[in-house]
Design an enzyme around this catalytic site. Sequence first.
Site, mmCIF file in Angstrom:
data_model
loop_
_atom_site.group_PDB
_atom_site.id
_atom_site.type_symbol
_atom_site.label_atom_id
_atom_site.label_comp_id
_atom_site.label_asym_id
_atom_site.label_seq_id
_atom_site.Cartn_x
_atom_site.Cartn_y
_atom_site.Cartn_z
ATOM 1 N N LYS A 1 -30.865 -55.150 -92.138
ATOM 2 C CA LYS A 1 -30.918 -53.620 -91.791
ATOM 3 C C LYS A 1 -31.820 -52.749 -91.958
ATOM 4 C CE LYS A 1 -26.455 -51.035 -90.494
ATOM 5 N NZ LYS A 1 -25.592 -51.666 -90.254
ATOM 6 N N ASN B 1 -19.342 -48.079 -92.063
ATOM 7 C CA ASN B 1 -19.878 -48.914 -92.580
ATOM 8 C C ASN B 1 -20.169 -48.744 -94.042
ATOM 9 O OD1 ASN B 1 -21.085 -51.782 -91.224
ATOM 10 N ND2 ASN B 1 -22.312 -49.733 -90.539
ATOM 11 N N THR C 1 -17.501 -52.239 -81.173
ATOM 12 C CA THR C 1 -16.978 -52.008 -82.599
ATOM 13 C C THR C 1 -15.269 -51.419 -82.655
ATOM 14 O OG1 THR C 1 -19.117 -51.807 -82.857
ATOM 15 C CG2 THR C 1 -17.729 -50.788 -84.637
HETATM 16 N N1 PHE Z 1 -24.130 -51.612 -86.301
HETATM 17 C C1 PHE Z 1 -24.152 -52.608 -85.964
HETATM 18 C C2 PHE Z 1 -23.158 -53.002 -87.032
HETATM 19 O O1 PHE Z 1 -23.554 -52.046 -88.366
HETATM 20 C C3 PHE Z 1 -25.177 -53.513 -85.991
HETATM 21 C C4 PHE Z 1 -25.429 -54.152 -84.440
HETATM 22 C C5 PHE Z 1 -24.577 -53.418 -83.441
HETATM 23 C C6 PHE Z 1 -26.628 -55.102 -84.916
HETATM 24 C C7 PHE Z 1 -25.211 -54.688 -82.239
HETATM 25 C C8 PHE Z 1 -26.988 -55.872 -84.072
HETATM 26 C C9 PHE Z 1 -25.537 -55.914 -82.715
HETATM 27 O O2 PHE Z 1 -22.378 -54.114 -87.214
#
Ligand code: PHE
Length: 348
Positions: free
Chosen positions: A72, A256, A146
């Site tokens: 991250k 998250n 997502t």
């Molecule tokens: N924000 C996404 C997560 O927490 C991170 C991400 C998304 C990384 C798309 C790479 C590609 O899962």
Amino acid sequence: MLDHEQVVIRTGRRSRLPVIVAVHSTVLGPAAGGLRLWHYPDWRDGLDDALRLSAAMTSKFAVAGLPSGGGKAVVALPEGMVLDADRRREVLHDVADVIVALGGTYATGPDVGTGPDDMASIGDITPHVFCRPAHLGGSGDSSPHTAQGTLAALRAVSRRLYGTSSLAGRTLSVVGLGRVGAALARLLAAEGAALTVTDVDPGKRKVCDEVGAVWLSPDKILAAEVDIVVPAALGSVLDEPTVRGLRCRAVAGPANNQLATPDVADLLHQRGVIWVPDYVASAGGVIHAISAELHRLPAAEARARVDAIEDTVTDLLRTAESRGQTPAQAADELARRRLRAAPGPTGP
Ligand code: PHE
């Protein structure tokens, strides 16, 4: 003990802002994880966030069955700082410098405070970036995926609670109407769910009206009497007082780091509330980006991988129940098992 393979903290050459990249693990493959561009009282709070969020990415990939590791990036903005377009590009190029220095060990993507256009700026300097806009060869915004993945997780929860994966007529509270929360609220409304929503930004009432939801203030929504609470904003919303106040049967959402501390998972379990670990419910974005960009799967297949979160959650809830564990324990065990079975860290 430092649990991470590598953490880089650097003052950006252009922006003079603290750029933090935490590579938690490359045991399953090169690390990936989003870039959080957010305000913190102190940059060390941003470091804490990067450490926790990168570890969650390792579990996210392990449970999703993807050959990627957890990382991250965080740029800790001082409270109140507003970035104009030029300054923003400088910040993003500073992040890109760190990614270059990591030599392929870490690739970034969007997260809270960043989107595809920001990924395009990072792409000026390094190819190790996901979710650039489609015209630049990326898979674009990850937030609809997502949201889709969270919907799949919610279907599994519904099946477990009510014997049907249909969310029609169910009541859900969506806590946070950012890019993912708003997309999810729209999907849920289209499924015929009855929604209660909130956001710290009152401007989001527009989304509320659009999806025919009821608005509740952020301090009331966690205690609303609904079937499922869906955390879709920043982390740590679940702590002892909020969990004691819950009047729902399950909590599952795309935010998250939902738990203030890991033991809150036990409290949820004691209260009879099913909690789907955040790193399982929120995996749709990375699953899609990595399937499309790294593994070059056709759109329909990438989408099917996201929808497979429903099966993952169904299996987890079943395993947890049969073993008398919390879903968090069952998911952690699955992640650990997959990490143990892998050969070892991936070199740069
Ligand atoms: N924000 C996404 C997560 O927490 C991170 C991400 C998304 C990384 C798309 C790479 C590609 O899962």
